[in-house]
Every structure is written in C-alpha cells, then in structure tokens.
Enzyme design. Structure first.
Site, PDB file in Angstrom:
ATOM      1  N   CYS A   1       0.983 -25.414  10.977  1.00  0.00           N
ATOM      2  CA  CYS A   1       1.686 -24.003  10.707  1.00  0.00           C
ATOM      3  C   CYS A   1       3.306 -24.220  11.138  1.00  0.00           C
ATOM      4  CB  CYS A   1       1.121 -23.135  11.914  1.00  0.00           C
ATOM      5  SG  CYS A   1      -0.537 -22.449  11.361  1.00  0.00           S
TER       6      CYS A   1
ATOM      7  N   ARG B   1       4.056 -28.412   7.429  1.00  0.00           N
ATOM      8  CA  ARG B   1       3.289 -28.043   8.240  1.00  0.00           C
ATOM      9  C   ARG B   1       1.864 -27.279   7.725  1.00  0.00           C
ATOM     10  NH1 ARG B   1       5.713 -28.994  13.159  1.00  0.00           N
ATOM     11  NH2 ARG B   1       4.114 -27.621  14.102  1.00  0.00           N
TER      12      ARG B   1
ATOM     13  N   TRP C   1      -1.626 -23.190   8.050  1.00  0.00           N
ATOM     14  CA  TRP C   1      -2.530 -23.853   7.632  1.00  0.00           C
ATOM     15  C   TRP C   1      -3.747 -23.562   8.607  1.00  0.00           C
ATOM     16  CZ3 TRP C   1      -5.924 -27.460  10.514  1.00  0.00           C
ATOM     17  CH2 TRP C   1      -6.548 -28.146   9.635  1.00  0.00           C
TER      18      TRP C   1
ATOM     19  N   ASN D   1       1.336 -21.053  16.257  1.00  0.00           N
ATOM     20  CA  ASN D   1       0.839 -22.055  15.536  1.00  0.00           C
ATOM     21  C   ASN D   1       0.020 -22.535  16.854  1.00  0.00           C
ATOM     22  OD1 ASN D   1       2.464 -25.165  15.781  1.00  0.00           O
ATOM     23  ND2 ASN D   1       0.591 -24.873  14.993  1.00  0.00           N
ATOM     24  N   GLY D   2      -1.296 -22.886  16.527  1.00  0.00           N
ATOM     25  CA  GLY D   2      -2.355 -23.389  17.456  1.00  0.00           C
ATOM     26  C   GLY D   2      -3.820 -22.733  17.450  1.00  0.00           C
TER      27      GLY D   2
ATOM     28  N   GLU E   1      -7.167 -47.471   4.167  1.00  0.00           N
ATOM     29  CA  GLU E   1      -5.974 -46.743   3.704  1.00  0.00           C
ATOM     30  C   GLU E   1      -6.115 -46.482   2.356  1.00  0.00           C
ATOM     31  OE1 GLU E   1      -4.301 -44.977   5.399  1.00  0.00           O
ATOM     32  OE2 GLU E   1      -2.307 -44.644   4.119  1.00  0.00           O
TER      33      GLU E   1
ATOM     34  N   LYS F   1      -6.340 -42.611   0.705  1.00  0.00           N
ATOM     35  CA  LYS F   1      -5.104 -42.222  -0.173  1.00  0.00           C
ATOM     36  C   LYS F   1      -5.872 -41.430  -1.441  1.00  0.00           C
ATOM     37  CE  LYS F   1      -2.663 -42.237   2.083  1.00  0.00           C
ATOM     38  NZ  LYS F   1      -2.005 -42.177   3.241  1.00  0.00           N
TER      39      LYS F   1
ATOM     40  N   GLU G   1      -7.464 -38.371  -0.449  1.00  0.00           N
ATOM     41  CA  GLU G   1      -6.467 -37.220  -0.044  1.00  0.00           C
ATOM     42  C   GLU G   1      -5.808 -36.594  -1.423  1.00  0.00           C
ATOM     43  OE1 GLU G   1      -4.031 -38.203   4.093  1.00  0.00           O
ATOM     44  OE2 GLU G   1      -3.869 -39.753   2.270  1.00  0.00           O
TER      45      GLU G   1
ATOM     46  N   HIS H   1     -25.691 -54.746   3.306  1.00  0.00           N
ATOM     47  CA  HIS H   1     -26.345 -53.828   4.277  1.00  0.00           C
ATOM     48  C   HIS H   1     -26.453 -52.402   3.815  1.00  0.00           C
ATOM     49  CE1 HIS H   1     -26.535 -57.637   6.681  1.00  0.00           C
ATOM     50  NE2 HIS H   1     -25.296 -57.812   6.674  1.00  0.00           N
TER      51      HIS H   1
ATOM     52  N   LYS I   1       1.025 -31.790   6.636  1.00  0.00           N
ATOM     53  CA  LYS I   1       1.708 -33.172   6.809  1.00  0.00           C
ATOM     54  C   LYS I   1       1.591 -33.523   8.425  1.00  0.00           C
ATOM     55  CE  LYS I   1       4.201 -36.717   5.951  1.00  0.00           C
ATOM     56  NZ  LYS I   1       3.424 -37.907   5.271  1.00  0.00           N
TER      57      LYS I   1
END
Ligand code: HGA
Length: 610
Positions: A2, A27, A75, A99-100, A483, A487, A490, A506, A605
C-alpha cells in the site's frame, strides 16, 4: 504494501496526491482513494477500485479542491479489492489511510460495535478510524488521540489521518511500515516512500519505528516510541536518474531485462582491483568481521531467496563456508539454532520487505556475528539496520516481476563469496583472479544473451496454450530454474514448478505428457551428462523439451526438443547468464497471453506486509 501520500499546503494538493499515488503504484494497485478537506470546509473523498488512473478519471469528472488531504493506493489484505474497502476510511469527521495489518482488529471491531459504531467495510483499517474517533471524544486533540489509539493497535501500521475539525494538520504514525516526511517551503508532505514526493521537494525526514508526527504547513513535530519529543535528521536527496519512462520498450519489464549489462557493470564498479574483490566495498569493518565468519545464514523472500540459494552453492564450493538459506517468513517464526560466528545475510530489492526486516530484527537477539544487507535502496530500513551493506546498483525497478534486481543481487553475492574466501584464505589458487576477469566480461556476455531476444520470442509460442510447465536444473542451476518458474507464474499466470532434474523420477515425472513443456538450463559442466539422461526420461514420456544449452554442450534440435544455444561462460557465472533467457521467455509468453506484464494481478512490487 500500500502507498500513502499526504499534504498540507497553501495550494490545491489534489494533483500532488495523485502524482504521488502514481509513483507509489509499485506498492499495490487494487484500488485508490483520496480524502480532501475542501475549500468549502468539508471532508470529502473519492475512491475507485483498480488503478490510480481510474481515480484520476473520476477526479477529472468531479474535482476535489483543497489544501489538506491524504491518499492511498491499496494492496488488499483484509477485504476484497472493491470501492467499499478502498481507503481513506471515514469515521465522523476523520479520514484515515493505512499500510499494514491490525492483528487485533476483530476484538477492536467487537468493542467498537458495542459502542455503537457502524462498519461499512471489511478492512482491518476501519477499526483505526472508529477507535480514533472514540478517543477524540475525551482527548479532543487529534495528535494526543492518535497517540492513545496506537497504544491499542497490535500489528503493523503506517498511518496518515486528517480531521475536518482540526484542519491545520496531518498526523501520522509508523510501526512496521515506512513513512517519510517531505519538507517544503510553507508546505509539508508525507508518503510511504520519498519517491512519491520528489516532484515537490528534495528534503526528507524519515520516521523511525514507533514515531508519531504532527505535520503542519510550517512545522513538523515528532514524538518517539516513548512519547519523548525528538528531532529527526533532515536529509537532502538528489537523484536525477529516475527510470520513469519505458523508452523504446513496450513494457518496463522488457526495458529492465535489457538494462542488465549496464546495471551489472555499475554493480561491479569500484569493487574490483586488478585481480581481487575490494572487501571494503562491504563497509569499513568488513575485513575484520569477515575474518571471523565460519558460517553464513541467508534470509530473503521470493526472487531474492532464489539469489540466496545460488549463493549457497558458491559459498560452499568456492569459499568452503557452510551456508543455510531460508525464506524470511519461516525463519522469523522458527526456533533457530545459531552456529558460532555466523554472518546473517539479508537480500531484498526494496529493503522494506516486511518478513525480511522482521527476520533481521529477530536475528539481533539470536547471537549472530554481524548482519549484512544486499539491497538496491540505500535509504531503506534494511540498510539502516544492518552492520554491513552491499548496494546493488540496479536503479529503480518498476516491473513487479524482478529481473535486474536479481542478477545484480547475484553479482553482489559472488563478490561476497570471493571476499569471504579472500579474507579467510579459503579460495583455491588463482580462482579469485579468474573470476574477477570473468566478472569484467560478464556485461558483454549478458549482452550476447539478450541478442537472443527474438529466438526466445518464437519459443514462447509453444507455451501460449499450455496450463502447466516444469523447469529443471541441476546444481546452481536449480535455483535458476526456480526463478524461471516464478517469473512465468507471476506474469503469465501459467502454473510452473521447478525441480532439481535428478528429482524428476521421484514423482513429478508422472505429470509429463505432451501437454507439459519442460524447460531446462544446461551449461557445459560436470552435471551435463546426468542432465542429458534426465531429459531423455522426459522425451520418453512425450514431454516437449526447451533447452537453453551451452554452445559446447553438444545438444541439438530434434523432434520435441528445442535447443537454444547460449554463449559459453565460466560455470560459476552461468546462473547469472542463464537467467536472461528465462526472463525473456516468461515476458514473451505473458505478452502472447495479453496479461498486464508490469503489474500482474494480485501482486505488488514492495511487500511491506507479512
Ligand atoms: N490491511 C489494509 C492495508 C493493506 C496493506 O497495507 N497492504 O499492504 C487493507 O487491507 O486495506
């Protein structure tokens, strides 16, 4: 996450708030809202689901003009991302942005309901507005009431509040979420990140944990966690080089992928001598501290965690130092046994990642030798609170999916590995000089990998209709595969999983059929032959293979096998190079699928909540 912006001025502040919100969209971008004490002495708000552009449109149709206001880009953590839950939240003549996360919001909600307060949202934030309103009944002064209110909040908050009854000020509180005051001439501002205020000032004052601030047009007063009036240093911050436009690129992500040769070069600058890493790049006490290090504990989240996993291979192989790597959200709540002389390393692009920051704060009680932050933002909490720092020089990263931050973190971690090995005398003869030479050549190699852009774009077509993929790697390429899978998830929303190639048989091999593309990174190293056998296992089950292979690896195209040849590189540096085609692959798949590449759904982000 946020983003919060606030302003108290003599001019109309709505455009300042909006511009600030746009700069804070990294944010969160679930909804946006603004509350303004208008020129006809009313507290009014406008809120819209979606991005700041939706709010901007609404304000063009129905402007709000005033000289005091707060704004928020959300967010969502508590309550769906709809208009009702968008901030600012009102209670009587008060407006609050937050924010929080307020962990005791349910208990507070019950108490406030019993007092007659009516809730209009599902957020935890609304309890703050009503609680403050309740406190004001006895305490009357907004700042005094805010001090009393935060005493009852458990959890994390960055708060900004205005009141139509006391329109001479903006009040703020920080605990666990960053806030910075922007100092102007006869006007002052507040934001989650100074970036939001660079249009109006270059002088900033950072609030510390537990601080409460009263911000008026011509004064700022701050009280610390003990209620003592304190002065916080004001700093001038000038930095013309902001990555604010996409230039020739269609998305920030593609621009940032292509910036990697330059930012890797910058991250190396001033940190290498002829044939050694300059240990003092980590700070003046680094050499003395590194000499004592016998273990390394790395803690990070997401992409930074993958960088840490690559570093584990390097630290053990090159410097002979045992290394553990853990995601911060687990580490912070676990009973940890700390080996003597362990260096605690955190990695974070923003330096405000809540879990990583909390892990660092806990680590201070656990008897680590020292803490080191590898971070992209010099004025972040993580940097301020660590003993040693290595700043990556990636520049501002705007695409939510991290690219250049990751590769510069890897460079930083290799510098750390070589520095620790150098100081402790554990590097094999000639290794440091060879790798320093290879690091110097790395930007050019990355440029060669980027030149494969259009080849990877074609390969991306194989994925557009798929729902699942596997990414395989061995050794230090396993975290690279992780990674790559992250990506793809996302930004293209395709389900992707990464496995060490040897693990396939396995379990995950059961998933492989001709609807499951399998992506592999195959540098020319001692594991190559083993990897080739693993790939045969995939082919035998009809799986389509996409292999990024060293030009000398002897791998060729065949039925169901697409090989992209990579420039040859020293094995130690190969995780950095092989990351590039995987970034490009996910980018082009996302473009084909038409997703919002730079701002993928449900993400933000900078992850400043738990
Ligand atoms: N808990 C609040 C604020 C969310 C937040 O800070 N996200 O990072 C909400 O859900 O509105």
């Amino acid at each position: 996450m946020c983003g919060i912006v606030g302003a108290v001025a003599e001019r109309n502040i709505t455009p300042i708030l909006l511009e600030g919100l746009k700069r804070l969209e990294y944010r969160g971008y679930d909804s946006a809202g603004v509350a303004v004490y208008t020129n006809d002495d009313k507290l009014e708000r406008m809120r819209r689901p979606g991005k700041v552009s939706e709010l901007e449109l609404a304000l063009t149709e129905e402007p709000l003009l005033g000289r005091l206001g707060i704004a928020h880009t959300r967010w969502a953590t508590h309550g769906a991302p709809c208009e009702r839950n968008a901030h600012p939240h009102f209670s009587g003549d008060l407006a609050v942005v937050h924010n929080g996360i307020i962990e005791n919001h349910e208990a507070l909600r019950d108490q406030l309901k019993a007092l007659g307060y009516v809730f209009t949202s599902d957020t935890d934030t609304e309890v703050i507005a009503h609680l403050l309103n309740h406190k004001l009944k006895d305490l009357t002064d907004l700042t005094v009431a805010l001090k009393a209110t935060v005493k009852e909040l458990h959890g994390a908050y960055g708060l900004a509040v205005i009141s139509a009854n006391q329109p001479d000020r903006l009040v703020a509180a920080r605990s666990g979420s960053p806030l910075v005051i922007g100092l102007g001439m006869g006007e002052n501002f507040l934001a989650s990140d100074q970036l939001a205020l660079r249009q109006v000032t270059d002088r900033f004052m950072y609030l510390e944990e537990g601080d409460i601030a009263e911000i008026r047009r011509d004064s700022v007063q701050i009280w610390d966690v003990n209620g003592q009036s304190v002065e916080r240093e004001s700093v001038q911050y000038r930095d013309g080089a902001e990555a604010a436009d996409k230039g020739e690129f269609r998305h920030f992500m593609l621009k940032e992928i292509h910036e990697q040769p330059a930012v890797v070069q910058r991250t190396l600058e001033g940190r290498l001598s002829q044939n050694q890493v300059l240990v003092q790049a980590f700070g003046p006490q680094a050499a003395e501290l590194f000499a004592k290090v016998r273990n390394v504990q790395i803690v990070a989240c997401g992409t930074s965690y993958h960088a840490g996993m690559v570093a584990r291979y390097w630290l053990e192989e090159l410097a002979g130092i045992p290394c553990q790597v853990e995601v911060a959200s687990e580490f912070r709540y676990r009973k940890v046994v700390v080996q003597p002389d362990t260096l605690f390393v955190t990695i974070s692009q923003s330096g405000e990642t809540a879990d990583t920051l909390a892990a660092l704060r806990n680590a201070k009680e656990l008897g680590f030798l020292a803490s080191l932050a590898i971070c992209n933002v010099g004025i972040s909490s993580l940097v301020r609170e660590s003993d040693l720092t290595l700043l990556t020089q990636a520049g501002r990263e705007i695409g939510v999916a991290s690219t250049k931050a990751f590769t510069t973190q890897l460079v930083g971690l290799l510098l750390l590995t070589l520095s620790l090995g150098q100081v402790r005398g554990t590097l094999a003869d000639g290794v440091e000089a060879t790798l320093v030479e290879e690091l110097r050549r790395l930007p050019a190699r990355l440029g060669e990998a980027l030149a494969m852009d259009s080849t990877v774009e074609k390969i991306a077509e194989l994925f557009a209709e798929k729902n699942h993929t596997l990414f395989l790697g061995r050794g230090a390429q396993f975290p690279v595969a992780m990674e790559g899978a992250l990506k793809l998830k996302e930004i293209s929303y395709i389900h992707a999983e990464a496995y060490p190639a040897g693990e396939l048989k396995h379990g995950p091999l059961a998933l492989v059929d001709n609807d499951m593309p399998v992506v592999t990174v195959a540098p020319n190293n001692e594991l190559l032959e083993k990897l080739k056998s693993n790939l045969q296992e995939v082919r035998a089950r009809g799986g389509e293979l996409i292999v990024f292979a060293d030009e000398k690896a002897g791998m060729t195209n065949g039925e169901g096998t697409h090989v992209v040849h990579m420039p040859h590189i020293h094995d130690i540096l190969s995780p950095i190079l092989y990351t590039i085609p995987l970034q490009l692959l996910s980018y082009y798949v996302a473009v084909l699928k038409g997703t919002d590449v730079d701002q993928p759904r449900n993400l933000a982000k900078s992850v400043t909540v738990e």
